[in-house]
Design an enzyme around this catalytic site. Structure first.
Site, PDB file in Angstrom:
ATOM      1  N   TYR A 217      -1.966  -0.136  10.206  1.00 31.37           N
ATOM      2  CA  TYR A 217      -2.196  -0.743   8.889  1.00 31.37           C
ATOM      3  C   TYR A 217      -0.907  -0.687   8.071  1.00 31.37           C
ATOM      4  CZ  TYR A 217      -3.767  -1.023   4.008  1.00 31.37           C
ATOM      5  OH  TYR A 217      -3.905  -1.353   2.677  1.00 31.37           O
TER       6      TYR A 217
ATOM      7  N   SER B 269       0.827  -1.215   0.000  1.00 30.70           N
ATOM      8  CA  SER B 269       0.000   0.000   0.000  1.00 30.70           C
ATOM      9  C   SER B 269       0.855   1.256   0.000  1.00 30.70           C
ATOM     10  CB  SER B 269      -0.870  -0.021   1.264  1.00 30.70           C
ATOM     11  OG  SER B 269      -1.462   1.231   1.473  1.00 30.70           O
TER      12      SER B 269
HETATM   13  N1  LIG Z   1      -8.431  -0.264  -2.378  1.00 29.82           N
HETATM   14  C1  LIG Z   1      -7.352   0.483  -2.155  1.00 29.82           C
HETATM   15  O1  LIG Z   1      -7.364   1.699  -2.359  1.00 29.82           O
HETATM   16  C2  LIG Z   1      -6.073  -0.139  -1.662  1.00 29.82           C
HETATM   17  C3  LIG Z   1      -4.959   0.710  -1.496  1.00 29.82           C
HETATM   18  C4  LIG Z   1      -3.774   0.160  -1.049  1.00 29.82           C
HETATM   19  C5  LIG Z   1      -3.678  -1.193  -0.792  1.00 29.82           C
HETATM   20  N2  LIG Z   1      -4.770  -1.986  -0.936  1.00 29.82           N
HETATM   21  C6  LIG Z   1      -4.619  -3.421  -0.662  1.00 29.82           C
HETATM   22  O2  LIG Z   1      -5.145  -4.141  -1.756  1.00 29.82           O
HETATM   23  C7  LIG Z   1      -5.704  -5.368  -1.305  1.00 29.82           C
HETATM   24  C8  LIG Z   1      -7.138  -5.481  -1.761  1.00 29.82           C
HETATM   25  O3  LIG Z   1      -7.857  -4.390  -1.182  1.00 29.82           O
HETATM   26  P1  LIG Z   1      -9.395  -4.125  -1.464  1.00 29.82           P
HETATM   27  O4  LIG Z   1      -9.555  -2.672  -1.640  1.00 29.82           O
HETATM   28  O5  LIG Z   1      -9.889  -5.053  -2.488  1.00 29.82           O
HETATM   29  O6  LIG Z   1      -9.999  -4.494  -0.031  1.00 29.82           O
HETATM   30  P2  LIG Z   1     -11.246  -5.407   0.358  1.00 29.82           P
HETATM   31  O7  LIG Z   1     -11.398  -5.261   1.843  1.00 29.82           O
HETATM   32  O8  LIG Z   1     -12.405  -5.090  -0.499  1.00 29.82           O
HETATM   33  O9  LIG Z   1     -10.733  -6.867   0.003  1.00 29.82           O
HETATM   34  C9  LIG Z   1     -10.005  -7.673   0.895  1.00 29.82           C
HETATM   35  C10 LIG Z   1     -10.723  -9.005   1.037  1.00 29.82           C
HETATM   36  O10 LIG Z   1      -9.957  -9.817   1.896  1.00 29.82           O
HETATM   37  C11 LIG Z   1     -10.854 -10.575   2.689  1.00 29.82           C
HETATM   38  N3  LIG Z   1     -10.162 -10.979   3.906  1.00 29.82           N
HETATM   39  C12 LIG Z   1      -9.877 -10.229   4.998  1.00 29.82           C
HETATM   40  N4  LIG Z   1      -9.229 -10.966   5.901  1.00 29.82           N
HETATM   41  C13 LIG Z   1      -9.092 -12.205   5.366  1.00 29.82           C
HETATM   42  C14 LIG Z   1      -8.502 -13.406   5.828  1.00 29.82           C
HETATM   43  N5  LIG Z   1      -7.908 -13.477   7.022  1.00 29.82           N
HETATM   44  N6  LIG Z   1      -8.549 -14.491   5.010  1.00 29.82           N
HETATM   45  C15 LIG Z   1      -9.149 -14.453   3.790  1.00 29.82           C
HETATM   46  N7  LIG Z   1      -9.739 -13.333   3.319  1.00 29.82           N
HETATM   47  C16 LIG Z   1      -9.692 -12.226   4.097  1.00 29.82           C
HETATM   48  C17 LIG Z   1     -12.017  -9.640   2.964  1.00 29.82           C
HETATM   49  O11 LIG Z   1     -13.212 -10.369   3.291  1.00 29.82           O
HETATM   50  C18 LIG Z   1     -12.125  -8.879   1.655  1.00 29.82           C
HETATM   51  O12 LIG Z   1     -13.107  -9.440   0.819  1.00 29.82           O
HETATM   52  C19 LIG Z   1      -5.527  -5.367   0.210  1.00 29.82           C
HETATM   53  O13 LIG Z   1      -4.350  -6.064   0.515  1.00 29.82           O
HETATM   54  C20 LIG Z   1      -5.367  -3.904   0.560  1.00 29.82           C
HETATM   55  O14 LIG Z   1      -4.646  -3.725   1.749  1.00 29.82           O
HETATM   56  C21 LIG Z   1      -5.973  -1.488  -1.392  1.00 29.82           C
END
Ligand SMILES: NC(=O)c1ccc[n+]([C@@H]2O[C@H](COP(=O)([O-])OP(=O)(O)OC[C@H]3O[C@@H](n4cnc5c(N)ncnc54)[C@H](O)[C@@H]3O)[C@@H](O)[C@H]2O)c1
Length: 322
Positions: A154, A129
């Site tokens: 985080y 991130s």
């Molecule tokens: N969306 C953004 O702007 C953004 C920015 C930086 C980093 N990220 C990273 O990208 C990745 C995807 O993010 P996103 O926006 O799709 O978030 P999201 O929360 O929509 O997706 C993450 C998914 O992981 C699942 N999850 C959580 N804990 C879990 C576990 N222990 N085992 C299995 N599944 C689990 C959740 O149910 C969720 O569906 C993440 O790693 C997040 O940290 C996202």
């Protein structure tokens, strides 16, 4: 080719799984379907994937060692792992820090151990991130900047995930790329993120909470650009032993008020803004240097904030029947 996508019911995981299936790949999707935000949205995303041939969904926790060991034993032909499952969100890490350590730190170790058992593995691609840049001031953020002043737990867990992965590259030669995403938004997005919360507030006539600061800006990145980037990078693993990190950002930092203006325009309603002090865990400004990813594969974000917000608003109105 078989690909394991963790977090497949999440915002980015859902789009990536969809794109992989469209490419004719076999996808094993894993998600715990937790209730950090509305679970019915995760179920609705899954419904889009479930009917498709070559998609297998397993509801499980990525930090479950026995579960992941069984998964890789049952699917030894997985060639790519795209690890997107996480406890996401900056502010909630002040509320429940333990869930971040469990999923983002323990989960990363469990995934990397599972990768060691995958003899066909070509590339481990995982989500980091922009939050890792924390209190850094020098913009744009570059992958080789020092990142030892995080501003939230985080960010700490995401940085720990990078260091863990890098150590596994060194010790076991797992080919890998960590992706530092910058504020990803779009259809099927995350209700806990600001753009979605703004849309909710605008549509229900509630005040939109805007944090003070003339420089409050984000390098917003549209979901289709992120998905395309992940698929391009997936095909280009680094040399064994090398731990690669890449920023994926919009390369056009925009003030948060510009986002609110576009949401008003495309949702057809006015926002009632309420100014508040910015929480200390929130970064003031983000901007990705894209030199690394451009050099690797020429990736460049194509969707402007205006076009992206227009598409998000169209989806939002349809999904929420507004
Ligand atoms: N969306 C953004 O702007 C953004 C920015 C930086 C980093 N990220 C990273 O990208 C990745 C995807 O993010 P996103 O926006 O799709 O978030 P999201 O929360 O929509 O997706 C993450 C998914 O992981 C699942 N999850 C959580 N804990 C879990 C576990 N222990 N085992 C299995 N599944 C689990 C959740 O149910 C969720 O569906 C993440 O790693 C997040 O940290 C996202």
């Amino acid at each position: 080719m078989k690909v394991l996508v963790t977090g497949a019911a999440g915002f980015i995981g859902f789009h990536v799984a969809n794109a992989l299936l469209a490419r004719g790949m076999d996808v094993v999707g894993v998600d715990t379907l937790n209730s950090y935000y509305d679970r019915s949205l995760k179920e609705a995303r899954l419904k889009q994937l479930d009917g498709q041939a070559n998609f297998l969904f397993l509801q499980m926790d990525v930090s479950d060692r026995d579960g992941m060991t069984s998964l890789v034993a049952a699917h030894p032909d997985i060639e790519i792992v795209i690890h997107l499952a996480a406890q996401a969100g900056v502010r909630y890490s002040l509320v429940d820090p333990y869930s971040y350590v469990q999923t983002n730190v323990m989960g990363q170790v469990v995934l990397l151990e599972a990768c060691r058992a995958l003899k066909e593995l070509k590339h481990f691609v995982y989500a980091s991130s922009s939050s890792v840049y924390g209190r850094n001031r020098s913009l744009p953020f570059r992958e080789d900047d020092r990142v030892d002043e995080p501003s939230s737990l985080y960010a700490v867990t995401k940085r720990a995930g990078e260091l863990t992965a890098s150590t596994y590259a060194y010790l076991y030669g797992i080919p890998q790329t960590g992706l530092r995403f910058f504020t990803v938004y779009g259809p099927w997005g995350r209700p806990d993120m600001a753009y979605y919360g703004f849309a909710d507030a605008i549509c229900t006539g509630k005040p939109v909470t805007l944090y003070e600061g003339a420089n409050l800006s984000r390098d917003f990145t549209y979901i289709d650009d992120i998905t395309a980037g992940i698929l391009d990078i997936m095909d280009l693993p680094p040399e064994k032993g090398q731990a690669r990190l890449l920023n994926l950002g919009g390369d056009r930092p925009e003030h948060v008020t510009a986002l609110i203006g576009l949401l008003e325009k495309y949702l057809g309603r006015s926002a009632r803004i309420e100014l508040r002090k910015r929480p200390v865990a929130d970064m003031e400004k983000t901007w990705a240097s894209l030199e690394g990813v451009r050099a690797l594969c020429g990736w460049t974000p194509k969707v402007s904030l205006e076009e992206g917000v227009m598409k998000f608003a169209a989806w939002y109105r349809e999904f929420h029947k507004i």
